[in-house]
Write a protein that holds these residues in place. Sequence first.
Motif, PDB file in Angstrom:
ATOM      1  N   PRO A 278       0.810  -1.234   0.000  1.00 29.92           N
ATOM      2  CA  PRO A 278       0.000   0.000   0.000  1.00 29.92           C
ATOM      3  C   PRO A 278       0.837   1.275   0.000  1.00 29.92           C
ATOM      4  O   PRO A 278       0.358   2.344  -0.374  1.00 29.92           O
ATOM      5  CB  PRO A 278      -0.816  -0.136   1.292  1.00 29.92           C
ATOM      6  CG  PRO A 278      -0.969  -1.603   1.468  1.00 29.92           C
ATOM      7  CD  PRO A 278       0.356  -2.178   1.021  1.00 29.92           C
ATOM      8  N   GLY A 279       2.131   1.169   0.403  1.00 34.52           N
ATOM      9  CA  GLY A 279       3.013   2.333   0.359  1.00 34.52           C
ATOM     10  C   GLY A 279       3.388   2.744  -1.051  1.00 34.52           C
ATOM     11  O   GLY A 279       3.901   3.852  -1.273  1.00 34.52           O
ATOM     12  N   LEU A 280       3.151   1.865  -2.028  1.00 33.22           N
ATOM     13  CA  LEU A 280       3.382   2.213  -3.432  1.00 33.22           C
ATOM     14  C   LEU A 280       2.155   2.967  -3.935  1.00 33.22           C
ATOM     15  O   LEU A 280       1.158   2.376  -4.351  1.00 33.22           O
ATOM     16  CB  LEU A 280       3.605   0.961  -4.272  1.00 33.22           C
ATOM     17  CG  LEU A 280       4.825   0.103  -3.948  1.00 33.22           C
ATOM     18  CD1 LEU A 280       4.869  -1.105  -4.866  1.00 33.22           C
ATOM     19  CD2 LEU A 280       6.107   0.903  -4.077  1.00 33.22           C
ATOM     20  N   ARG A 281       2.204   4.261  -3.894  1.00 32.31           N
ATOM     21  CA  ARG A 281       1.067   5.093  -4.277  1.00 32.31           C
ATOM     22  C   ARG A 281       1.409   5.886  -5.531  1.00 32.31           C
ATOM     23  O   ARG A 281       2.484   6.498  -5.631  1.00 32.31           O
ATOM     24  CB  ARG A 281       0.681   6.052  -3.149  1.00 32.31           C
ATOM     25  CG  ARG A 281       0.376   5.358  -1.825  1.00 32.31           C
ATOM     26  CD  ARG A 281      -0.058   6.363  -0.768  1.00 32.31           C
ATOM     27  NE  ARG A 281      -1.277   7.040  -1.168  1.00 32.31           N
ATOM     28  CZ  ARG A 281      -2.495   6.546  -0.974  1.00 32.31           C
ATOM     29  NH1 ARG A 281      -2.646   5.369  -0.384  1.00 32.31           N
ATOM     30  NH2 ARG A 281      -3.559   7.204  -1.367  1.00 32.31           N
ATOM     31  N   ALA A 282       0.497   5.859  -6.494  1.00 33.46           N
ATOM     32  CA  ALA A 282       0.731   6.591  -7.736  1.00 33.46           C
ATOM     33  C   ALA A 282       0.975   8.068  -7.465  1.00 33.46           C
ATOM     34  O   ALA A 282       1.841   8.697  -8.083  1.00 33.46           O
ATOM     35  CB  ALA A 282      -0.467   6.421  -8.673  1.00 33.46           C
ATOM     36  N   ARG A 283       0.242   8.623  -6.527  1.00 37.84           N
ATOM     37  CA  ARG A 283       0.360  10.059  -6.255  1.00 37.84           C
ATOM     38  C   ARG A 283       1.751  10.434  -5.759  1.00 37.84           C
ATOM     39  O   ARG A 283       2.312  11.469  -6.144  1.00 37.84           O
ATOM     40  CB  ARG A 283      -0.696  10.473  -5.223  1.00 37.84           C
ATOM     41  CG  ARG A 283      -0.776  11.979  -5.010  1.00 37.84           C
ATOM     42  CD  ARG A 283      -1.903  12.346  -4.071  1.00 37.84           C
ATOM     43  NE  ARG A 283      -3.214  12.015  -4.631  1.00 37.84           N
ATOM     44  CZ  ARG A 283      -3.860  12.780  -5.497  1.00 37.84           C
ATOM     45  NH1 ARG A 283      -3.308  13.911  -5.947  1.00 37.84           N
ATOM     46  NH2 ARG A 283      -5.041  12.421  -5.940  1.00 37.84           N
ATOM     47  N   THR A 284       2.327   9.610  -4.891  1.00 31.98           N
ATOM     48  CA  THR A 284       3.648   9.943  -4.329  1.00 31.98           C
ATOM     49  C   THR A 284       4.791   9.613  -5.282  1.00 31.98           C
ATOM     50  O   THR A 284       5.873  10.182  -5.160  1.00 31.98           O
ATOM     51  CB  THR A 284       3.865   9.207  -2.994  1.00 31.98           C
ATOM     52  OG1 THR A 284       3.731   7.795  -3.210  1.00 31.98           O
ATOM     53  CG2 THR A 284       2.826   9.642  -1.965  1.00 31.98           C
ATOM     54  N   LEU A 285       4.562   8.677  -6.208  1.00 33.02           N
ATOM     55  CA  LEU A 285       5.625   8.289  -7.146  1.00 33.02           C
ATOM     56  C   LEU A 285       5.605   9.099  -8.432  1.00 33.02           C
ATOM     57  O   LEU A 285       6.537   9.020  -9.226  1.00 33.02           O
ATOM     58  CB  LEU A 285       5.489   6.803  -7.495  1.00 33.02           C
ATOM     59  CG  LEU A 285       5.743   5.807  -6.358  1.00 33.02           C
ATOM     60  CD1 LEU A 285       5.401   4.398  -6.808  1.00 33.02           C
ATOM     61  CD2 LEU A 285       7.180   5.882  -5.889  1.00 33.02           C
ATOM     62  N   THR A 286       4.558   9.895  -8.640  1.00 34.12           N
ATOM     63  CA  THR A 286       4.392  10.626  -9.897  1.00 34.12           C
ATOM     64  C   THR A 286       5.364  11.801 -10.003  1.00 34.12           C
ATOM     65  O   THR A 286       5.599  12.535  -9.035  1.00 34.12           O
ATOM     66  CB  THR A 286       2.949  11.143 -10.018  1.00 34.12           C
ATOM     67  OG1 THR A 286       2.077  10.021 -10.123  1.00 34.12           O
ATOM     68  CG2 THR A 286       2.779  12.019 -11.248  1.00 34.12           C
ATOM     69  N   ARG A 287       5.916  11.973 -11.196  1.00 30.80           N
ATOM     70  CA  ARG A 287       6.805  13.102 -11.468  1.00 30.80           C
ATOM     71  C   ARG A 287       5.976  14.308 -11.933  1.00 30.80           C
ATOM     72  O   ARG A 287       5.017  14.138 -12.705  1.00 30.80           O
ATOM     73  CB  ARG A 287       7.807  12.741 -12.565  1.00 30.80           C
ATOM     74  CG  ARG A 287       8.707  11.574 -12.238  1.00 30.80           C
ATOM     75  CD  ARG A 287       9.640  11.273 -13.400  1.00 30.80           C
ATOM     76  NE  ARG A 287      10.550  10.173 -13.097  1.00 30.80           N
ATOM     77  CZ  ARG A 287      11.526   9.773 -13.895  1.00 30.80           C
ATOM     78  NH1 ARG A 287      11.702  10.386 -15.075  1.00 30.80           N
ATOM     79  NH2 ARG A 287      12.309   8.770 -13.551  1.00 30.80           N
ATOM     80  N   ARG A 288       6.375  15.476 -11.506  1.00 27.46           N
ATOM     81  CA  ARG A 288       5.723  16.697 -11.999  1.00 27.46           C
ATOM     82  C   ARG A 288       6.045  16.854 -13.482  1.00 27.46           C
ATOM     83  O   ARG A 288       7.159  16.570 -13.924  1.00 27.46           O
ATOM     84  CB  ARG A 288       6.220  17.907 -11.224  1.00 27.46           C
ATOM     85  CG  ARG A 288       5.500  19.192 -11.590  1.00 27.46           C
ATOM     86  CD  ARG A 288       5.990  20.336 -10.737  1.00 27.46           C
ATOM     87  NE  ARG A 288       5.330  21.581 -11.114  1.00 27.46           N
ATOM     88  CZ  ARG A 288       5.616  22.761 -10.584  1.00 27.46           C
ATOM     89  NH1 ARG A 288       6.565  22.849  -9.649  1.00 27.46           N
ATOM     90  NH2 ARG A 288       4.972  23.845 -10.972  1.00 27.46           N
TER      91      ARG A 288
END
Length: 409
Positions: A278-288
């Motif tokens: 669950p720590g693999l979150r798209a929001r936190t891994l996404t690049r600006r």
Amino acid sequence: MDNTGQGGSGTGGAGHQAEQQGPGPQRPRESGGGILMGRPFGVPVYVAPSWFLVAALITWVFGGQLDRVLPELGRARYLVSLFFAVAFYASVLVHELAHTVAALRFKLPVRRIQLQFFGGVSEIEKESETPGREFVLAFVGPLLSLVLAGVFWLGLQAVEPATVPGVLLAGLMVSNLLVAAFNLLPGLPLDGGRMLRAVVWKISGRAMTGTVAAAWVGRALAVSVLIGLPLLTQADRAESFGSVDSLTDALLAAILAAIIWTGAGNSLRMARLRERLPGLRARTLTRRAVPVEAATPLSEALRRANEQGARALVVVDGSGAPTALVRESAIVGIPAHRRPWVAVGTLAQELTDGMRVSAELSGEELLETLRLTPATEYLVVEETGEVYGVLSTADVERAFVAAMARTPS
């Protein structure tokens, strides 16, 4: 044997597993693993090369037994023995299909079935959602083996015992009873271990508690097989420990114990990994990302990205709607002196529906979404449809590997 959810190897003639190779983001839907024999219920069935070794071994051993019971067969006994080997593994396939049908009934995807040296493996790609479903999913395999044993027993009543049909039916009855009994032993990765896991899960309310209990019982079972199997066969034969048969029994026990121990450890490791997923979150891994038009020179696009602290480029049309993603690998391949004359559109990959992912995705759901549409980059969007950024598969893989490294065995 059962390896559902945590990975491992099938043994004892039966098993099912989920995500044996780990839930990596770009794992192919299907892979080899032997000879493709068919697709019952849409699930590919493979026969591993190791099966031919065990088929030859069964043919040789069973042929020796036939020579004592039906000496008049002569060399034809090996054809009968080969038929027995094929029929036995057909029984194993029925066992695995029971797991597969139950999984499909519960809407759990099954990657493939593989028949191999020590039995079969059904690769079920997701965990059961409830302990009740987990119990049913594990129990149906041994249940079908018991049913088959009963069918062969009924057939045995209609033939003479000291005949080819009688010997074959008796052998298949006993072998299916052994498969059922072995798989009902209460330790992972066996079906009985899955059933134990389901019971502890139901009582404790935590799937992880059930996995830990069943995995350690599986390890204890492995030690028991390693020590107990040679002693039991030795006592039965009443022969010295230095004999060829006793050494063969010890080797077989060591192989079975190693498979059970490894399977139990893999089950535990994958369960602990799932707790971290669950720590693999798209929001936190996404690049600006910054929007650029297709004709924009690469040097200018990179300048804008640097000014805004962005690490990705999204190609947009005249109305500002995203149409493609500029591949990072393509950018790296362009020398700095050529970048003013290279348009970003020539380095972009056109967006498809599968390359648009929600910023709210996380864990296994995120990995499954990426696996279904393999790509190097994905456009991450909010629920409103607004562009949030770009998700790189490389970033997801690094985060996944880091989670695995933090997972104890």
